[in-house]
Scaffold this motif. Structure first.
Motif: not given
Length: 239
Positions: A90-91, A153-158, A160-164, A178-184
């Motif tokens: 979603g980010d 990564m599980r904690h990243l998914a959960e 409430d930080a604004v721009k993690p 809850g997370v996605k690969l943005s790039g290498s």
């Protein structure tokens, strides 16, 4: 015995899980054990943990072979795994095409989720890159360090930080909801690690351990490995 005992880097968790049903069909065994920072997993084997199969970096497997803790004849490369950037589902994706943009992304994050910076492959590399980019002190209080990439990564998914942002191996990102690969990571900051499997010298189920290695490295399962984030170990990185 009803299960094969594995010690593995977290990078291989998703791939092993995807092959577990086939392995059980062939052997009647489940797969149980631990997945985590490779240094910690090697430490467990050295400490006498009763493993049948070990999946770690090629360099660590070579060390364990010299220590006679894995059987040399069983050593087989599974594939290469790249260290990558993750964002929450979603980010917006983070643009990390070069070192300058990676530096900007990291400085712009209010929380940076990473695995153990002393015992995990990706975590050690992240610490090195922060120093290389000259921002280690600037982002020190934003680092969220966990025992392994999957937990990070599980904690990243959960969060409430604004721009993690997250940084770990691509396979762990792909395997986490809850997370996605943005790039290498970009050239000059990148890390591509070969993961290798071997039968433990003290294996109680050496034959079945070899069966799992055969599944992990089967040429007919290349697409499965690719979906899990493993690249061909035989191909050199582009210069």
């Amino acid at each position: 015995m009803t299960s094969l005992k594995i010690l593995s880097g977290g990078a291989a968790r998703g791939l092993v899980a995807s092959l577990a049903p086939t392995f059980k069909e062939q052997t009647g065994l489940a797969i149980e054990g631990e997945f985590g920072a490779v240094g910690a997993m090697a430490g467990k084997l050295r400490g006498g943990w009763p493993a049948d199969i070990v999946v770690l970096t090629a360099a660590l497997i070579a060390d364990l072979a010299r220590e006679n803790l894995v059987t040399t004849g069983s050593i087989s490369d599974i594939g290469r795994v790249e260290t990558a950037i993750a964002v929450r589902t979603g980010d917006p994706l983070a643009s990390v095409d070069d070192a300058a943009s990676l530096r900007e992304v990291l400085l712009g994050a209010d929380a940076i989720f990473v695995p153990d910076t002393k015992a995990s492959t990706a975590g050690i590399h992240v610490a090195k890159i922060l120093q290389q980019l000259g921002i280690a002190e600037a982002v020190a209080d934003r680092l969220r360090i966990y025992p392994n990439g999957a937990t990070a990564m599980r904690h990243l998914a959960e969060t409430d930080a604004v721009k993690p942002i997250g940084c770990t191996q691509s396979t762990e990102i792909i395997d986490t909801k809850g997370v996605k690969l943005s790039g290498s990571l970009p050239k000059g900051c990148d890390l591509s690690t070969i993961y290798t499997a071997a039968v433990a010298t003290g294996a109680a189920l050496a034959r079945q351990a070899q069966t799992l290695i055969d599944l992990l490295t089967d040429s007919n399962r290349r697409e499965l490995r690719t979906r899990a984030g493993f690249l061909d170990a035989r191909k050199q990185l582009q210069s």
